[in-house]
Design a protein around this motif. Structure first.
Motif, PDB file in Angstrom:
ATOM      1  N   ILE A   7       0.835  -1.205   0.000  1.00  0.00           N
ATOM      2  CA  ILE A   7       0.000   0.000   0.000  1.00  0.00           C
ATOM      3  C   ILE A   7       0.867   1.252   0.000  1.00  0.00           C
ATOM      4  O   ILE A   7       0.540   2.251  -0.645  1.00  0.00           O
ATOM      5  N   SER A   8       1.995   1.202   0.692  1.00  0.00           N
ATOM      6  CA  SER A   8       2.938   2.326   0.653  1.00  0.00           C
ATOM      7  C   SER A   8       3.458   2.544  -0.758  1.00  0.00           C
ATOM      8  O   SER A   8       3.641   3.695  -1.203  1.00  0.00           O
ATOM      9  N   LEU A   9       3.716   1.444  -1.471  1.00  0.00           N
ATOM     10  CA  LEU A   9       4.134   1.541  -2.874  1.00  0.00           C
ATOM     11  C   LEU A   9       3.063   2.218  -3.717  1.00  0.00           C
ATOM     12  O   LEU A   9       3.354   3.073  -4.561  1.00  0.00           O
ATOM     13  N   MET A  10       1.816   1.835  -3.495  1.00  0.00           N
ATOM     14  CA  MET A  10       0.706   2.426  -4.242  1.00  0.00           C
ATOM     15  C   MET A  10       0.616   3.929  -4.006  1.00  0.00           C
ATOM     16  O   MET A  10       0.469   4.720  -4.950  1.00  0.00           O
ATOM     17  N   LYS A  11       0.725   4.321  -2.751  1.00  0.00           N
ATOM     18  CA  LYS A  11       0.611   5.742  -2.414  1.00  0.00           C
ATOM     19  C   LYS A  11       1.775   6.540  -2.985  1.00  0.00           C
ATOM     20  O   LYS A  11       1.606   7.673  -3.452  1.00  0.00           O
ATOM     21  N   GLU A  12       2.972   5.952  -2.962  1.00  0.00           N
ATOM     22  CA  GLU A  12       4.144   6.635  -3.525  1.00  0.00           C
ATOM     23  C   GLU A  12       3.979   6.829  -5.025  1.00  0.00           C
ATOM     24  O   GLU A  12       4.322   7.903  -5.565  1.00  0.00           O
ATOM     25  N   ALA A  13       3.456   5.820  -5.706  1.00  0.00           N
ATOM     26  CA  ALA A  13       3.236   5.929  -7.145  1.00  0.00           C
ATOM     27  C   ALA A  13       2.196   7.010  -7.456  1.00  0.00           C
ATOM     28  O   ALA A  13       2.362   7.787  -8.419  1.00  0.00           O
ATOM     29  N   GLU A  14       1.146   7.084  -6.662  1.00  0.00           N
ATOM     30  CA  GLU A  14       0.132   8.111  -6.884  1.00  0.00           C
ATOM     31  C   GLU A  14       0.696   9.501  -6.641  1.00  0.00           C
ATOM     32  O   GLU A  14       0.412  10.447  -7.386  1.00  0.00           O
ATOM     33  N   LEU A  15       1.498   9.636  -5.580  1.00  0.00           N
ATOM     34  CA  LEU A  15       2.090  10.930  -5.252  1.00  0.00           C
ATOM     35  C   LEU A  15       3.027  11.410  -6.348  1.00  0.00           C
ATOM     36  O   LEU A  15       3.041  12.602  -6.712  1.00  0.00           O
ATOM     37  N   LYS A  16       3.798  10.473  -6.916  1.00  0.00           N
ATOM     38  CA  LYS A  16       4.760  10.832  -7.951  1.00  0.00           C
ATOM     39  C   LYS A  16       4.156  10.772  -9.352  1.00  0.00           C
ATOM     40  O   LYS A  16       4.837  11.050 -10.335  1.00  0.00           O
TER      41      LYS A  16
END
Length: 303
Positions: free
Chosen positions: A32-41
């Motif tokens: 989920i942290s990966l998902m959020k990082e991808a959305e942020l970037k």
């Protein structure tokens, strides 16, 4: 590219499994942290993973040596039903005691615009590879349901694919459609894993082979094979109904239904082992354990 989670030094580590079976530890806490990082970037998860592994060395370990856990601690797992012809046939059989002579509500669901979708599990209930699945103590007809799982964002974007085992009590569901929650939800009745295949790396999600094997005393007593091309509904269609007027959390998993059903005379037994394999994702294996009987004080309420 596949994402895994595994135990290392008594801690859960997020990892990447490459096409050549090399394992890399990732710095992110979880998927989920990966998902959020991808959305942020505003980029794809695959791009972030590649950046991480390009600056590191693979672990000196074989994937088969790792103690894998569920690849994502999904806040919720939902499931779609009667999405394959085989599933409709099975539901009709169990609801009519094999005496089908007219259209049933399962036929209506199969042909309707609106699919059947129900809540299957929550994060605290979810199990992973090699965890035990339990048999209900008040059911005599139970089977696994091998399914492709969609890992989705809070906005309904499909970011990955995993394997799901949607354990089912056929006799309870067959008694009355309103018993569906008890036929589907009980302790250790849902597992996912062993990996998440990133959506960007799947050429055609409608051409994935699904195989289910059931072992009794290390002998195969059932093997079924299907393909996601047999699915009646599109994945985006199922997701669109799930998120309609509903709040969905990052990392939610939606199981897309089963096309593999053991013979009607078959039921799982204590100490069986279930293997579900989907091409490019891996093999989800779970031993079967008979649930402890309900307390004697409640026995008078159950025939």
């Amino acid at each position: 590219m596949n994402i895994i989670r595994f135990m290392q030094n008594h801690k859960i580590v997020l990892g990447a499994l490459t096409e050549d079976n090399k394992v890399f530890a990732l710095p992110q806490q979880d998927f989920i942290s990966l998902m959020k990082e991808a959305e942020l970037k505003r980029t794809e998860i695959l791009s972030i993973v590649n950046d991480c592994i390009n600056d590191s060395l693979p672990l000196d370990v074989n994937i088969d040596e790792l103690e894998l856990v569920a690849p994502i601690q999904a806040p919720e797992v939902w499931a779609a039903g009667v999405t394959y012809e085989k599933s409709r046939e099975a539901r009709n059989y169990e609801s009519t005691n094999g005496k089908l002579d007219s259209q049933t509500f399962y036929d209506k669901v199969y042909d309707a615009e609106r699919p059947e979708i129900f809540l299957k599990s929550t994060s605290a209930r979810l199990k992973g590879p090699n965890d035990e699945v339990y048999l209900r103590s008040d059911s005599n007809w139970q089977i696994p349901e091998p399914e492709l799982g969609l890992v989705i964002s809070s906005k309904g974007k499909i970011v990955g694919y995993t394997i799901g085992n949607d354990m089912s009590s056929r006799d309870i569901e067959g008694e009355n459609p309103l018993y569906l929650p008890q036929a589907k939800i009980w302790k250790n009745s849902c597992t996912i894993g062993p990996t998440i295949r990133l959506a960007e790396t799947v050429k055609d999600p409608y051409n994935l082979d699904i195989t289910c094997r059931i072992y009794q005393e290390d002998k195969i007593v059932f093997e079924g094979i299907a393909n996601t091309s047999q699915l009646k509904r599109k994945f985006d269609e199922l997701v669109s109904f799930l998120i309609r007027d509903n709040e969905i959390f990052e990392g939610t998993v939606l199981l897309t239904g089963t096309c593999i059903v053991p013979p009607n005379e078959f039921t799982l037994k204590n100490k069986d082992r279930i293997e579900i394999e989907i091409s490019d994702i891996g093999v989800l294996s779970n031993p079967v354990k008979q649930q402890v009987p309900y307390p004697a004080m409640f026995s008078k309420f159950i025939d």
